[in-house]
Design a protein around this motif. Structure first.
Motif, mmCIF file in Angstrom:
data_model
loop_
_atom_site.group_PDB
_atom_site.id
_atom_site.type_symbol
_atom_site.label_atom_id
_atom_site.label_comp_id
_atom_site.label_asym_id
_atom_site.label_seq_id
_atom_site.Cartn_x
_atom_site.Cartn_y
_atom_site.Cartn_z
ATOM 1 N N ALA A 73 74.339 57.323 46.802
ATOM 2 C CA ALA A 73 73.880 57.059 48.164
ATOM 3 C C ALA A 73 73.105 55.748 48.225
ATOM 4 N N ASN A 74 73.359 54.964 49.267
ATOM 5 C CA ASN A 74 72.574 53.761 49.540
ATOM 6 C C ASN A 74 71.432 54.042 50.509
ATOM 7 N N VAL A 75 71.626 55.054 51.351
ATOM 8 C CA VAL A 75 70.647 55.419 52.364
ATOM 9 C C VAL A 75 70.555 56.935 52.409
ATOM 10 N N VAL A 76 69.317 57.456 52.437
ATOM 11 C CA VAL A 76 69.093 58.891 52.622
ATOM 12 C C VAL A 76 68.267 59.064 53.888
ATOM 13 N N MET A 77 68.859 59.741 54.868
ATOM 14 C CA MET A 77 68.192 59.974 56.144
ATOM 15 C C MET A 77 67.848 61.460 56.241
ATOM 16 N N ALA A 78 66.575 61.786 56.057
ATOM 17 C CA ALA A 78 66.129 63.177 56.165
ATOM 18 C C ALA A 78 65.872 63.506 57.629
ATOM 19 N N LEU A 79 66.290 64.690 58.045
ATOM 20 C CA LEU A 79 66.107 65.141 59.424
ATOM 21 C C LEU A 79 65.014 66.188 59.501
ATOM 22 N N ARG A 80 64.324 66.180 60.637
ATOM 23 C CA ARG A 80 63.282 67.187 60.854
ATOM 24 C C ARG A 80 63.895 68.575 60.981
ATOM 25 N N LEU A 81 63.245 69.541 60.358
ATOM 26 C CA LEU A 81 63.637 70.932 60.520
ATOM 27 C C LEU A 81 63.202 71.382 61.911
#
Length: 314
Positions: free
Chosen positions: A226-234
């Motif tokens: 992965a070049n980018v990791v976008m975590a999302l709010r639960l």
């Protein structure tokens, strides 16, 4: 044969990125760079929208999006009015359509709407003679968040095409994920969705619309390359009971923990649309790491929204 010299009709609304071409997205990103230069000046204002009336029409609570739209409009010298459902005639039973007609009669040129019901901006666009910008509707779309994410990635990594972007967490409830899928795939990035099956849904739900997208339930495997990791709010407020065994278990399997942060290395961008549940989907160490661009996303949000307001105003 005569050649037409007429320019294409300008875009009137920004409801989602599904009808944006790659060229149009790139034009917005290039305009954003110019707007960011304006914001770096001692006097952060230009007269581009002087005399235009922009209404922030927020039926849902917001900090980043509402304030950034307000700052963006003011930086372009527009007149800005913040409308909240609380304390308005909405509490007396006024419908969304009647409210829009009232704003139009009062001279609004651009309406920025955030609403808990998916599709509300489409309804507003059908009854409003000016321009409509979707600032988030239900689980459907959040196009300006996706545009600022695209700008941040492109600014940091110098490209979007062929990048591997991992969108992690509560995907099924995320309007940010959906708009990012349109934007990222349109610009040639490769996207993987990762999370527990209860927060992803069936893979064909996504691949039917985005055939190039892959779905994974194994975070450690999905992080590779992965070049980018976008975590999302639960998004606990949109969830039904029983989707997760516990928050601790979710963090163990799908959280950006310090251990995973060390494993992915310093060159992978860490993103989050905010607000964050620190210690759940992302650890404090990951949120403040040198390769985290979460504060940059917020900063870039003003310039992106300036660019979009400018383009819609013609």
């Amino acid at each position: 044969m005569a050649t037409s010299t007429s320019e294409p009709a300008r875009r009137r609304h920004a409801i989602d990125l599904d009808d944006f071409s790659a060229a149009e997205i790139m034009e917005i990103l290039e305009t954003t760079a110019s707007m960011k230069e304006v914001l770096s000046r001692e006097i952060k204002q230009v007269p581009a929208l002087r005399g235009r009336n922009v209404v922030n029409m927020f039926y849902e609570d917001s900090t980043r999006t509402r304030i950034s739209f307000e700052l963006a409009a003011r930086a372009l010298s527009a007149n800005i009015v913040n409308f909240s459902a609380r304390g308005s005639s909405v509490e007396k039973g006024e419908s969304l359509i009647d409210t829009v007609r009232t704003l139009q009669a009062l001279g609004a040129d651009i309406v920025v709407i955030r609403h808990s019901q998916s599709g509300a901006p489409y309804l507003v666009a059908q009854h409003f003679h000016g321009s409509v910008i979707n600032a988030g509707d239900g689980r459907h779309a959040h196009p300006t968040q996706a545009l600022l994410d695209l700008y941040t990635i492109n600014e940091r990594l110098g490209q979007l095409r062929d990048l591997q972007v991992l969108i992690l967490g509560d995907v099924i409830h995320s309007r940010v994920a959906r708009s990012n899928l349109w934007g990222l795939t349109r610009m040639g990035a490769r996207v993987t969705l990762c999370g527990p099956p209860t927060l992803i849904g069936p893979a064909h739900y996504w691949t039917a619309t985005w055939p190039e997208v892959t779905v994974s339930h194994d975070l450690d495997a999905a992080l590779a390359g992965a070049n980018v990791v976008m975590a999302l709010r639960l998004q606990k407020e949109r969830q039904q009971a029983g989707l997760l065994p516990s928050l601790r278990e979710y963090t163990r399997r799908y959280g950006l923990t310090p251990e995973r942060l060390a494993r992915i290395g310093p060159d992978v961008l860490i993103m989050h649309p905010g607000p964050m549940n620190e210690g759940v989907e992302i650890s404090p160490e990951a949120a403040t790491a040198p390769n985290a661009v979460i504060e940059e996303q917020v900063t870039n949000g003003v310039a992106v929204r300036m660019a979009l307001l400018y383009r819609l105003a013609g």
